[in-house]
Motif scaffolding. Structure first.
Motif, mmCIF file in Angstrom:
data_model
loop_
_atom_site.group_PDB
_atom_site.id
_atom_site.type_symbol
_atom_site.label_atom_id
_atom_site.label_comp_id
_atom_site.label_asym_id
_atom_site.label_seq_id
_atom_site.Cartn_x
_atom_site.Cartn_y
_atom_site.Cartn_z
ATOM 1 N N ASN A 3 3.957 1.302 -1.035
ATOM 2 C CA ASN A 3 4.937 1.160 -2.109
ATOM 3 C C ASN A 3 6.374 1.213 -1.578
ATOM 4 O O ASN A 3 7.234 1.932 -2.090
ATOM 5 C CB ASN A 3 4.722 2.239 -3.174
ATOM 6 C CG ASN A 3 5.392 1.891 -4.487
ATOM 7 O OD1 ASN A 3 5.595 0.714 -4.809
ATOM 8 N ND2 ASN A 3 5.746 2.905 -5.263
ATOM 9 N N ALA B 206 0.817 -1.210 0.000
ATOM 10 C CA ALA B 206 0.000 0.000 0.000
ATOM 11 C C ALA B 206 0.853 1.263 0.000
ATOM 12 O O ALA B 206 0.531 2.250 -0.661
ATOM 13 C CB ALA B 206 -0.932 -0.002 1.210
ATOM 14 N N ARG C 10 2.376 -3.389 -12.646
ATOM 15 C CA ARG C 10 3.633 -2.832 -12.169
ATOM 16 C C ARG C 10 4.759 -3.029 -13.186
ATOM 17 O O ARG C 10 5.576 -2.132 -13.398
ATOM 18 C CB ARG C 10 4.022 -3.490 -10.839
ATOM 19 C CG ARG C 10 3.169 -3.092 -9.657
ATOM 20 C CD ARG C 10 3.309 -1.622 -9.339
ATOM 21 N NE ARG C 10 4.690 -1.256 -9.095
ATOM 22 C CZ ARG C 10 5.149 0.003 -9.111
ATOM 23 N NH1 ARG C 10 4.317 0.995 -9.400
ATOM 24 N NH2 ARG C 10 6.420 0.250 -8.878
ATOM 25 N N ARG D 55 -10.070 -3.252 -10.685
ATOM 26 C CA ARG D 55 -10.992 -2.762 -9.668
ATOM 27 C C ARG D 55 -12.275 -3.582 -9.586
ATOM 28 O O ARG D 55 -12.853 -3.752 -8.513
ATOM 29 C CB ARG D 55 -11.330 -1.296 -9.962
ATOM 30 C CG ARG D 55 -12.141 -0.625 -8.883
ATOM 31 C CD ARG D 55 -12.375 0.832 -9.217
ATOM 32 N NE ARG D 55 -11.098 1.530 -9.300
ATOM 33 C CZ ARG D 55 -10.857 2.554 -10.127
ATOM 34 N NH1 ARG D 55 -11.809 2.966 -10.935
ATOM 35 N NH2 ARG D 55 -9.687 3.140 -10.132
ATOM 36 N N ASP E 121 -1.811 -7.263 -10.922
ATOM 37 C CA ASP E 121 -0.916 -6.307 -10.284
ATOM 38 C C ASP E 121 0.508 -6.466 -10.805
ATOM 39 O O ASP E 121 1.218 -5.475 -11.025
ATOM 40 C CB ASP E 121 -0.949 -6.505 -8.773
ATOM 41 C CG ASP E 121 -0.205 -5.413 -8.035
ATOM 42 O OD1 ASP E 121 -0.481 -4.213 -8.290
ATOM 43 O OD2 ASP E 121 0.659 -5.740 -7.188
ATOM 44 N N THR F 4 -7.734 5.657 -3.162
ATOM 45 C CA THR F 4 -6.861 6.670 -3.773
ATOM 46 C C THR F 4 -6.077 6.144 -4.966
ATOM 47 O O THR F 4 -5.268 6.885 -5.548
ATOM 48 C CB THR F 4 -5.870 7.198 -2.719
ATOM 49 O OG1 THR F 4 -5.092 6.115 -2.204
ATOM 50 C CG2 THR F 4 -6.611 7.878 -1.571
ATOM 51 N N SER F 5 -6.287 4.879 -5.348
ATOM 52 C CA SER F 5 -5.534 4.300 -6.462
ATOM 53 C C SER F 5 -6.455 4.027 -7.648
ATOM 54 O O SER F 5 -7.676 3.975 -7.504
ATOM 55 C CB SER F 5 -4.843 3.003 -6.034
ATOM 56 O OG SER F 5 -5.813 2.028 -5.698
ATOM 57 N N ASN F 6 -5.845 3.863 -8.806
ATOM 58 C CA ASN F 6 -6.595 3.546 -10.035
ATOM 59 C C ASN F 6 -6.035 2.258 -10.631
ATOM 60 O O ASN F 6 -5.301 2.273 -11.615
ATOM 61 C CB ASN F 6 -6.479 4.692 -11.047
ATOM 62 C CG ASN F 6 -7.138 5.962 -10.552
ATOM 63 O OD1 ASN F 6 -8.291 5.949 -10.125
ATOM 64 N ND2 ASN F 6 -6.399 7.071 -10.602
ATOM 65 N N HIS F 7 -6.402 1.159 -10.021
ATOM 66 C CA HIS F 7 -5.888 -0.130 -10.481
ATOM 67 C C HIS F 7 -6.817 -0.712 -11.533
ATOM 68 O O HIS F 7 -8.042 -0.620 -11.421
ATOM 69 C CB HIS F 7 -5.762 -1.088 -9.302
ATOM 70 C CG HIS F 7 -4.848 -2.236 -9.557
ATOM 71 N ND1 HIS F 7 -5.238 -3.374 -10.233
ATOM 72 C CD2 HIS F 7 -3.541 -2.417 -9.235
ATOM 73 C CE1 HIS F 7 -4.211 -4.211 -10.314
ATOM 74 N NE2 HIS F 7 -3.181 -3.663 -9.717
ATOM 75 N N TRP G 24 -6.038 2.867 0.679
ATOM 76 C CA TRP G 24 -5.264 2.811 -0.565
ATOM 77 C C TRP G 24 -6.158 2.581 -1.780
ATOM 78 O O TRP G 24 -5.966 3.185 -2.837
ATOM 79 C CB TRP G 24 -4.220 1.706 -0.449
ATOM 80 C CG TRP G 24 -3.295 1.663 -1.637
ATOM 81 C CD1 TRP G 24 -2.468 2.645 -2.065
ATOM 82 C CD2 TRP G 24 -3.133 0.573 -2.531
ATOM 83 N NE1 TRP G 24 -1.769 2.243 -3.173
ATOM 84 C CE2 TRP G 24 -2.165 0.969 -3.480
ATOM 85 C CE3 TRP G 24 -3.682 -0.696 -2.625
ATOM 86 C CZ2 TRP G 24 -1.753 0.141 -4.512
ATOM 87 C CZ3 TRP G 24 -3.257 -1.528 -3.650
ATOM 88 C CH2 TRP G 24 -2.310 -1.115 -4.585
#
Length: 342
Positions: free
Chosen positions: A215, A213, A333, A277, A329, A271-274, A268
């Protein structure tokens, strides 16, 4: 994204870490009388146990009566005392049903029907399926990382959390393995191994939640995060195994670690744009339903399926989705890092 993962792990571990309740069945006078009679005669009604050997005057033959069982039963540790408890429980529950009474717990457990000597066959089956799904997810992740995604010139992976996921997979499979063993035969050793392995998984999951979370990629920073959590988890496991197997304390510790992870991942995820989702929200909803199953404890249907077994069942598809997120993920990444290097 990781809220999805936290929900999955938390639900799985809340299932694995079920505490034992005080049992109304233990104090039942009829049950106690049946147990006392069985321990003297080796019989419950017309049901007698051939591995309970007595001489004509009622004295033990070749050692204590509870040691007299055939070899094929010794691996399960089913002895005369275990059989007396089981068949007295069945006898008392049959009487209770005829009188319109509700089932009660005996020695901390609902009255389950054995299958080939296995105490909770449905929970064992679902534990085994969870173990298989975890293994499948780990292998698919391994293949993706080493054979499908690009590697660095030195053959290392771009994905910084690869090693952590390998450890997570091993701990998950270990936890589900001991869950299956524990539900096959509940003795002190299997109970401690079940609880210890689940606590270890939950503790490591907290470390992984913090590292992913926030990083955190620097090794020194990772050590600073991991050491306090590992020290706490190790101390707690040693306390359970060598001092006092306190179910209440254990549940509080595990609940605290689970809630901490949920908060980390919830913040997390917001606030993230994975890209994964959708899988996250499926697991969030299903995870909430699974938690309700664990909270709403009810006796086993037909002596086989209780709320705990259903909780295990829900974690099977969740685990499959979760490893899908882990693969997503890794791709996400790796793609991001490759764009930075070009």
């Amino acid at each position: 994204m990781a809220l999805y993962r936290r929900i999955l792990i938390f639900v799985s571990l809340m299932c694995l870490l079920r505490g034992l309740d005080a049992s109304a069945g233990d104090a039942d006078p009829i049950y106690k009388a049946c147990l006392e009679q069985c321990e003297k005669s080796g019989c419950v009604g017309e049901k007698c146990f051939q591995h309970c050997k007595f001489s004509s005057d009622g004295k033990q033959i070749d050692g204590p009566w509870y040691m007299q069982e055939p070899l094929y039963l010794k691996w399960k540790q089913w002895d005369c005392r275990g059989d007396c408890r089981y068949y007295c429980m069945l006898f008392r529950e049959e009487e209770r049903m005829k009188l319109g009474g509700e089932p009660v717990k005996y020695h901390g457990k609902w009255p389950f029907q054995r299958v080939h000597g296995i105490q909770e066959p449905v929970s064992v089956a679902f534990s085994a399926l969870n173990l298989a799904i975890q293994f499948h997810g780990w292998i698919s992740f391994f293949i993706l990382i080493y054979y499908k995604l690009p590697l660095m010139p030195n053959k290392n992976t771009y994905y910084e959390y690869m090693g952590l996921w390998h450890i997570y997979a091993i701990l998950s499979m270990n936890a589900w393995f001991w869950s299956a063993v524990f539900h096959s035969r509940d003795v002190e050793l299997t109970e401690k191994l079940n609880y210890s392995s689940a606590v270890a998984l939950l503790g490591f999951s907290l470390i992984l939640a913090i590292l992913r979370a926030f990083n955190i990629r620097d090794e020194a920073a990772r050590v600073m995060v991991a050491v306090p959590v590992l020290a706490f988890v190790t101390t707690h496991i040693m306390y359970l195994n060598f001092y006092n197997l306190d179910y209440g304390l254990n549940m509080k510790v595990c609940l605290a670690m689970g809630v901490a992870q949920l908060l980390i991942w919830a913040i997390w995820a917001g606030t993230s744009n994975h890209p994964s989702r959708r899988k996250l929200w499926i697991v969030v909803v299903c995870g909430a339903l699974a938690l309700l199953l664990e909270i709403y404890d009810f006796p086993p249907f037909k002596g086989f399926v209780d709320a705990h077994a259903l909780c295990y069942a829900t974690t099977i598809p969740l685990a499959y989705l979760w490893w899908g997120f882990v693969r997503d993920d890794a791709e996400f990444r790796t793609s991001s890092l490759l764009k930075k290097t070009k």
